[in-house]
Design a protein around this motif. Structure first.
Motif, mmCIF file in Angstrom:
data_model
loop_
_atom_site.group_PDB
_atom_site.id
_atom_site.type_symbol
_atom_site.label_atom_id
_atom_site.label_comp_id
_atom_site.label_asym_id
_atom_site.label_seq_id
_atom_site.Cartn_x
_atom_site.Cartn_y
_atom_site.Cartn_z
ATOM 1 N N GLU A 20 10.839 -30.845 -16.257
ATOM 2 C CA GLU A 20 10.508 -30.166 -15.214
ATOM 3 C C GLU A 20 11.633 -30.685 -14.807
ATOM 4 O O GLU A 20 12.301 -31.060 -14.280
ATOM 5 C CB GLU A 20 9.882 -32.100 -14.941
ATOM 6 N N GLU A 21 11.417 -28.994 -13.492
ATOM 7 C CA GLU A 21 12.666 -29.248 -12.784
ATOM 8 C C GLU A 21 13.985 -29.681 -12.777
ATOM 9 O O GLU A 21 14.409 -29.401 -12.210
ATOM 10 C CB GLU A 21 12.209 -29.916 -10.870
ATOM 11 N N ASN A 78 14.124 -33.527 -11.063
ATOM 12 C CA ASN A 78 14.589 -33.196 -9.132
ATOM 13 C C ASN A 78 15.451 -31.803 -9.370
ATOM 14 O O ASN A 78 16.596 -32.428 -8.784
ATOM 15 C CB ASN A 78 14.488 -34.629 -9.434
ATOM 16 N N ASP A 136 12.048 -35.581 -16.232
ATOM 17 C CA ASP A 136 11.832 -35.013 -14.219
ATOM 18 C C ASP A 136 13.456 -34.992 -13.956
ATOM 19 O O ASP A 136 14.190 -36.391 -14.196
ATOM 20 C CB ASP A 136 11.301 -35.367 -13.918
ATOM 21 N N GLU A 152 6.179 -28.436 -8.099
ATOM 22 C CA GLU A 152 5.923 -29.235 -7.082
ATOM 23 C C GLU A 152 5.815 -28.912 -5.769
ATOM 24 O O GLU A 152 5.167 -29.642 -4.619
ATOM 25 C CB GLU A 152 6.191 -30.898 -7.523
ATOM 26 N N HIS A 157 1.379 -32.299 -9.299
ATOM 27 C CA HIS A 157 2.526 -32.850 -8.914
ATOM 28 C C HIS A 157 1.210 -34.414 -8.524
ATOM 29 O O HIS A 157 0.598 -33.626 -7.629
ATOM 30 C CB HIS A 157 3.208 -32.500 -7.745
ATOM 31 N N LYS A 162 7.048 -40.715 -18.122
ATOM 32 C CA LYS A 162 7.507 -38.958 -17.525
ATOM 33 C C LYS A 162 9.071 -40.133 -17.360
ATOM 34 O O LYS A 162 8.274 -41.343 -15.682
ATOM 35 C CB LYS A 162 7.131 -38.570 -16.440
HETATM 36 MG MG LIG Z 1 8.810 -33.982 -10.444
#
Ligand SMILES: [Mg+2]
Length: 369
Positions: free
Chosen positions: A210-211, A186, A184, A236, A286, A146
């Motif tokens: 992710e996110e 974030n 990811d 997370e 997470h 990742k």
């Molecule tokens: Mg994350």
């Protein structure tokens, strides 16, 4: 009935370990969530320990609920971070009393677990990220990685111009086929930008996004999940069970990612796991650093029916996270063929370094009568 007689913390700014001792002298070790752990230790002694001392050790769920009710004016992350120290110490205690690893208490067995190599860096060029991933693939056998795209809560502004468009194909192509690819964002993107980036991810064979949007904007995340074929994942930061119920009910994500320590421990995380299982969603927690959170996550993944495909394993070392060094005796995170081993000793199956504990700030709360 066995009661909690003493709660001790050993903390610095980054990590806080908890030693729980019962009125019979039995001991369990836990940890609060990392970062600002010295502040969390204060909350632990002020707002958790007073309700926990004297309580029966056998029902973690009931005790956690009771503390949340007693401290209902203080909902949120710090309360959960502190409660995680109590919860994880109680699970370790139970494992030690029964002579079983936590994974067995949860109905699983110690075994090897596939891990994905998780980069924490955005200040790394696409070429450097690709080079270290290829090295890890070839030297440690990882087959899942990742990396970071966008910028943390970046409002569509990249870490530097063009980084996302560059790093997605460069890393994906360097890793080649037969490697699971995860990214990811974030909380970095608007839905429009996330969907645009998502098309690039689909084209480059990335399977886990992710996110993508600010994590608290569930409707935005759902828009992205609805638009894309690949898995949109998240959760997370979330600790509130009402938010979790809503996230799962509305299918904001395809994969749930609770953090055991942000959640307030294993008991509360299992509630999210069960909600997700009932909705047919996998759980890939997470666990973004090499403290007890990743050990606890190994035990969880070894037992739950809706475990995701892999464990998140941070690849950052002393240059990036010096505070992670020397927490445990031995190396509970050793990787072979891209896999780690769920500890088989009683409780969490790890031993905290006495040298580390000696250097930490010490506080104690105990029953006076
Ligand atoms: Mg994350």
């Amino acid at each position: 009935m066995m009661r909690i007689a003493r709660l001790e913390t050993f903390s610095n700014e980054f990590v806080c370990f908890v030693r729980l001792t019962t009125d019979t002298g039995a001991v369990g070790w836990g940890q609060t969530s990392t970062y600002n752990a010295d502040i969390t230790a204060t909350i632990f002694h002020r707002q958790v320990a007073p309700w926990a001392l004297g309580a029966d050790v056998s029902d973690v769920d009931a005790l956690v609920d009771r503390i949340e009710e007693r401290e209902h004016k203080f909902p949120g992350s710090y309360r959960c971070r502190a409660i995680a120290g109590l919860d994880t110490a109680l699970w370790d205690l139970r494992g030690k009393l029964e002579g079983k690893p936590v994974v067995e208490l949860l109905g699983g067995t110690p075994r090897r677990l596939r891990a994905y190599a998780s980069s924490m860096k955005r200040d790394i060029t696409p070429a450097e990220e690709a080079a270290r991933f290829v090295r890890l693939r070839d030297e440690q056998g990882f087959d899942a990685f990742k990396w970071r795209i966008g910028a943390e809560c970046g409002r569509d502004v990249d870490e530097w111009p063009g980084r996302t468009e560059a790093i997605v194909p460069i890393v994906a192509r360097a890793l080649g086929p037969n490697v699971a690819k995860l990214v990811d964002a974030n909380s970095g993107f608007s839905p429009k930008r996330a969907i645009e980036v998502g098309r690039l991810l689909e084209a480059e064979g990335i399977g886990h996004f992710e996110e993508p949007c600010p994590y608290w904007k569930l409707e935005e995340t759902r828009q992205v999940a609805d638009a894309l074929a690949i898995d949109v994942t998240g959760g997370e930061q979330d600790w509130d069970l009402g938010t979790w119920a809503r996230m799962i009910e509305m299918r904001a994500v395809d994969v749930v990612q609770p953090d055991i320590m942000y959640m307030g421990g294993l008991a509360r995380t299992l509630r999210v796991v069960r909600m997700a299982a009932a909705a047919g969603l996998p759980c890939t927690p997470h666990s973004a650093n090499l403290s007890l959170v990743t050990i606890c996550t190994m035990h969880l993944l070894g037992a739950i029916p809706n475990a995701g495909r892999y464990l998140e394993l941070s690849i950052e070392g002393p240059d990036y996270y010096p505070w992670q060094q020397g927490l445990f005796l031995g190396d509970p995170f050793a990787v072979r063929d891209g896999q780690v081993e769920i500890p088989s000793g009683p409780g969490w199956g790890v031993e905290i370094s006495p040298v580390w504990l000696d250097r930490a700030a010490y506080q104690v709360s105990e029953l006076t009568s």
